[in-house]
Design a protein around this motif. Structure first.
Motif, PDB file in Angstrom:
ATOM      1  N   ASP A  48       0.874  -1.179   0.000  1.00 30.93           N
ATOM      2  CA  ASP A  48       0.000   0.000   0.000  1.00 30.93           C
ATOM      3  C   ASP A  48       0.907   1.224   0.000  1.00 30.93           C
ATOM      4  O   ASP A  48       1.576   1.517   0.993  1.00 30.93           O
ATOM      5  CB  ASP A  48      -0.905  -0.017   1.231  1.00 30.93           C
ATOM      6  N   THR A  64       0.140   4.430  -0.207  1.00 30.64           N
ATOM      7  CA  THR A  64      -0.301   5.525   0.663  1.00 30.64           C
ATOM      8  C   THR A  64       0.217   5.291   2.082  1.00 30.64           C
ATOM      9  O   THR A  64       0.741   6.204   2.730  1.00 30.64           O
ATOM     10  CB  THR A  64      -1.832   5.621   0.669  1.00 30.64           C
ATOM     11  N   GLY A  79       3.989   6.096   2.361  1.00 31.00           N
ATOM     12  CA  GLY A  79       4.337   7.492   2.604  1.00 31.00           C
ATOM     13  C   GLY A  79       4.139   7.874   4.058  1.00 31.00           C
ATOM     14  O   GLY A  79       4.975   8.569   4.644  1.00 31.00           O
ATOM     15  N   GLU A  80       3.037   7.412   4.651  1.00 26.78           N
ATOM     16  CA  GLU A  80       2.768   7.724   6.056  1.00 26.78           C
ATOM     17  C   GLU A  80       3.809   7.082   6.967  1.00 26.78           C
ATOM     18  O   GLU A  80       4.323   7.717   7.897  1.00 26.78           O
ATOM     19  CB  GLU A  80       1.374   7.237   6.426  1.00 26.78           C
ATOM     20  N   ASP A 111       4.530  12.373  -0.074  1.00 29.92           N
ATOM     21  CA  ASP A 111       3.810  11.948  -1.277  1.00 29.92           C
ATOM     22  C   ASP A 111       4.816  11.256  -2.190  1.00 29.92           C
ATOM     23  O   ASP A 111       5.611  11.905  -2.875  1.00 29.92           O
ATOM     24  CB  ASP A 111       3.187  13.163  -1.969  1.00 29.92           C
ATOM     25  N   GLU A 164       5.809   8.972  -5.381  1.00 31.70           N
ATOM     26  CA  GLU A 164       5.322   8.597  -6.705  1.00 31.70           C
ATOM     27  C   GLU A 164       5.947   7.263  -7.109  1.00 31.70           C
ATOM     28  O   GLU A 164       7.167   7.163  -7.280  1.00 31.70           O
ATOM     29  CB  GLU A 164       5.694   9.674  -7.732  1.00 31.70           C
TER      30      GLU A 164
END
Length: 242
Positions: free
Chosen positions: A117, A119, A122-123, A219, A221
């Protein structure tokens, strides 16, 4: 008595790799190159501790390591792999003096984790980099070994080989009759498991102190992956009229 004379034997003629006038062969190469999204990302975490007392340094390293592991585990199914790859405790001797006196101790734990995942990636990367004396390297983007992209590339390479052989046969005003050989010369992710720009994130490295507010997640990419497959194929064809 007349001695027995064994009948003369003739060696079997070697097989003709390129066929015969009655059964001509055609050899072609099929190739496919795909560009697809990555499926997993890997990061490495380096937890550091240092101090004059060996046991205190080890205790501090244990605490920081547990904090980092617990943080990664909070992301549940997004984490596909989590493992400790290395642990070192190194004494540093003083530069001066006659005796070998330990000046300080350095402790390091290297952790590797893979996530599916991006997302969450990034977290997690941001949260880990916000920990004291913790370094994060990566991400390294990749496909799984059993990714459908590899199968798709291999199938496209075979279809291209057949199409190319048919085009050669059509140029001779004839048709293919049989497949003689199909050799897989490699179907793999040709992009190395190295990021285009590897960033090391560490709050301690930049000299930042503790903050009350959590930093905004990075963020990231995803980097497109290149998949390559190649086959060599031999076919027989009906004798052309030249």
């Amino acid at each position: 008595m007349t001695p027995d004379i064994a009948p003369a034997t003739h060696p079997t003629p070697p097989a003709v790799p390129y066929g015969t006038p009655d059964t001509p062969r055609i050899a072609v190469r099929g190739e496919a190159r795909l560009e697809v999204d990555p499926e997993i990302a890997r990061i490495t975490i380096t937890v550091t501790a240092r101090g004059k007392d060996r046991r205190e340094t080890l205790a501090d390293l244990t605490r920081r390591n547990t904090l980092a592991l617990d943080l990664v585990k909070t992301y549940g199914d997004a984490v596909e792999r989590l493992e400790t790859s290395a642990l070192t405790i190194t004494p540093e001797l003083g530069r001066h003096g006659r005796g070998e006196r330990v000046r300080t101790h350095h402790g390091l734990v290297h952790i590797t984790t893979e996530l599916n995942d991006f997302t969450a990636l990034g977290e997690l990367t941001t949260a880990l980099a916000d920990l004291d004396l913790t370094r994060v390297d990566g991400p390294w983007w990749a496909l799984r070994p059993d990714s459908p992209a590899h199968r798709t590339a291999r199938q496209q390479a075979v279809r291209e080989a057949v199409q190319r052989a048919r085009e050669y046969a059509e140029a001779l005003d004839t048709t293919l009759t049989a497949l003689v050989e199909l050799a897989d010369t490699g179907a793999e992710d040709t992009h190395p498991r190295v990021p285009q720009s590897t960033r090391a994130l560490s709050r301690a490295a930049y000299g930042a102190g503790p903050t009350e507010d959590e930093p905004a997640p990075l963020d990231l990419e995803p980097q497109r992956q290149h998949v390559h497959a190649q086959v060599n194929a031999r076919f027989t064809m009906a004798p052309p009229r030249l």
